[in-house]
Design an enzyme around this catalytic site. Structure first.
Site, PDB file in Angstrom:
ATOM      1  N   THR A  72       6.817   5.978   4.975  1.00 30.46           N
ATOM      2  CA  THR A  72       6.230   6.955   4.060  1.00 30.46           C
ATOM      3  C   THR A  72       4.716   6.999   4.175  1.00 30.46           C
ATOM      4  O   THR A  72       4.074   7.932   3.675  1.00 30.46           O
ATOM      5  CB  THR A  72       6.616   6.649   2.601  1.00 30.46           C
ATOM      6  OG1 THR A  72       6.069   5.383   2.214  1.00 30.46           O
ATOM      7  CG2 THR A  72       8.123   6.634   2.424  1.00 30.46           C
ATOM      8  N   ARG A  73       4.113   5.993   4.811  1.00 33.43           N
ATOM      9  CA  ARG A  73       2.655   5.941   4.989  1.00 33.43           C
ATOM     10  C   ARG A  73       2.251   6.073   6.458  1.00 33.43           C
ATOM     11  O   ARG A  73       1.113   5.790   6.818  1.00 33.43           O
ATOM     12  CB  ARG A  73       2.103   4.615   4.470  1.00 33.43           C
ATOM     13  CG  ARG A  73       1.663   4.600   3.011  1.00 33.43           C
ATOM     14  CD  ARG A  73       2.742   4.925   2.068  1.00 33.43           C
ATOM     15  NE  ARG A  73       2.334   4.761   0.668  1.00 33.43           N
ATOM     16  CZ  ARG A  73       3.159   4.896  -0.340  1.00 33.43           C
ATOM     17  NH1 ARG A  73       4.430   5.198  -0.122  1.00 33.43           N
ATOM     18  NH2 ARG A  73       2.744   4.750  -1.582  1.00 33.43           N
ATOM     19  N   HIS A 108      11.407   0.644  -1.411  1.00 35.35           N
ATOM     20  CA  HIS A 108      11.908   1.675  -0.500  1.00 35.35           C
ATOM     21  C   HIS A 108      13.039   1.120   0.365  1.00 35.35           C
ATOM     22  O   HIS A 108      13.236  -0.091   0.465  1.00 35.35           O
ATOM     23  CB  HIS A 108      10.785   2.186   0.405  1.00 35.35           C
ATOM     24  CG  HIS A 108       9.688   2.869  -0.340  1.00 35.35           C
ATOM     25  ND1 HIS A 108       8.526   3.321   0.257  1.00 35.35           N
ATOM     26  CD2 HIS A 108       9.555   3.183  -1.669  1.00 35.35           C
ATOM     27  CE1 HIS A 108       7.738   3.879  -0.648  1.00 35.35           C
ATOM     28  NE2 HIS A 108       8.338   3.801  -1.817  1.00 35.35           N
ATOM     29  N   HIS A 172      -4.238   8.110  -5.200  1.00 35.24           N
ATOM     30  CA  HIS A 172      -2.888   7.790  -5.658  1.00 35.24           C
ATOM     31  C   HIS A 172      -2.730   8.205  -7.112  1.00 35.24           C
ATOM     32  O   HIS A 172      -3.624   7.960  -7.933  1.00 35.24           O
ATOM     33  CB  HIS A 172      -2.607   6.293  -5.503  1.00 35.24           C
ATOM     34  CG  HIS A 172      -1.175   5.927  -5.734  1.00 35.24           C
ATOM     35  ND1 HIS A 172      -0.679   5.642  -6.983  1.00 35.24           N
ATOM     36  CD2 HIS A 172      -0.125   5.819  -4.869  1.00 35.24           C
ATOM     37  CE1 HIS A 172       0.614   5.364  -6.883  1.00 35.24           C
ATOM     38  NE2 HIS A 172       0.971   5.471  -5.626  1.00 35.24           N
ATOM     39  N   GLN A 299       7.521  11.378  -2.820  1.00 37.06           N
ATOM     40  CA  GLN A 299       6.257  11.538  -2.121  1.00 37.06           C
ATOM     41  C   GLN A 299       5.686  12.932  -2.349  1.00 37.06           C
ATOM     42  O   GLN A 299       4.479  13.120  -2.508  1.00 37.06           O
ATOM     43  CB  GLN A 299       6.434  11.273  -0.624  1.00 37.06           C
ATOM     44  CG  GLN A 299       6.900   9.858  -0.281  1.00 37.06           C
ATOM     45  CD  GLN A 299       5.960   8.779  -0.795  1.00 37.06           C
ATOM     46  OE1 GLN A 299       4.755   8.942  -0.776  1.00 37.06           O
ATOM     47  NE2 GLN A 299       6.534   7.678  -1.266  1.00 37.06           N
TER      48      GLN A 299
END
Length: 317
Positions: A72-73, A108, A172, A299
């Protein structure tokens, strides 16, 4: 007017008709690192922030854990930096069998072997052990309790070893900025530790979000401060913080003291991505920026929480 926006691995295109005015909101123009290898070596040796150069913090006999982020990053292209880091450690005499790359999954899903290879780079995957963190594992180690009552339970691979964090810094929605201490909490902590920390996103007195949390907010932000305390218990010896531009090109690398270097990356991020909004719009159309930023609904929600700042009350986003 035909508009194109990133969606997954592709783009979507659509026409906008009848609008009295259409405006685009972009980040401030950001630098692009031309020679990433040269910049990396300078960042870990000459331009170190708040600490000694990495070569003075590591000895050949050290057991080292490199913490990286999950898919996800992957917008930060950490595989490039991770490969440079492992090669650098090898040149210092550290044996491959003494290095482990730990993927900070938080809660996750587990990454597949193909994904682990992608995240760490084929070179690193072929040379050292690359493993997933498991927030429900039965061998997690308790380091202590934060001032807000969070019991800090972490992956055993960050205990009794020298820990180096590779992360990406970006705004964030809860913690103020991503990266840095987030690689520890939630990254390599237990589900219980993560749940306790994330519960601080809620107001303690009203059925709403905590007013102290939000993009760019660090002062008195309970989630951030709790994460910070947890990271201090792990005591990483070095932090490597990556900032990329909207084209996913490396724009800045900030290395050194785990917290000080990360804070410098936050300032850099704010300088370019903290764009003032001159007025609010009736309709806001926004893209997450494509894969992997829109890899799942959670996300994608992060983009909406930013976009509504440009929206009039009662408008459409």
């Amino acid at each position: 007017m035909n508009v194109k926006m990133k969606y997954g691995e592709k783009e979507v295109s659509f026409d906008i008709e009848g609008a009295s005015k259409i405006e685009y909101l972009y980040e401030n123009e950001m630098p692009h690192i031309e020679d990433i290898e040269k910049t990396f070596y300078r960042a870990v040796e000459e331009d170190v922030i708040g600490d000694k150069p990495l070569k003075e913090l590591v000895a050949p006999e050290d057991m080292i854990t490199i913490v990286i982020s999950d898919l996800t990053r992957f917008w930060m292209k950490q595989d490039i930096i991770t490969e440079l880091l492992v090669k650098y450690l090898e040149n210092l005499g550290v044996k491959d069998e003494n290095i482990v790359v730990l993927v900070a999954l938080g809660t996750h899903r587990e990454q597949t072997q193909d994904e682990l290879e992608k995240l760490a780079s084929p070179y690193v995957y072929s040379k050292v052990k690359v493993v997933n963190h498991d927030c429900d594992a039965n061998d997690l180690v308790t380091l202590g309790t934060t001032s807000r009552g969070t019991v800090v339970e972490v992956n055993p691979l960050v205990v009794g070893r020298k820990v180096i964090i590779v992360g990406g810094t970006v705004h964030h929605l809860m913690a103020g900025y991503g990266g840095g201490r987030k690689s520890i909490l939630p990254g390599i902590c237990s589900r219980e530790t993560i749940s306790k920390n994330h519960s601080m996103a809620l107001s303690p007195v009203l059925p709403k979000s905590n007013d102290l949390i939000g993009s760019g907010k660090l002062a008195m932000n309970p989630i951030h401060e709790d994460m910070d305390e947890a990271a201090e218990m792990v005591k990483p010896i070095f932090g490597i913080n990556i900032v990329v531009n909207s084209k996913r090109k490396h724009s800045g690398i900030f290395c050194g003291d785990f917290m000080k270097a990360w804070l410098e990356s936050c300032k850099f991020c704010q300088k370019y991505y903290g764009v003032p909004i001159k007025h609010e719009a009736d309709i806001v159309i926004v893209s997450c920026g494509g894969y992997p930023k829109d890899i799942n609904l959670y996300q994608g929600v992060k983009t909406l929480t930013n976009a509504i700042n440009a929206l009039k009350k009662g408008g459409i986003c």
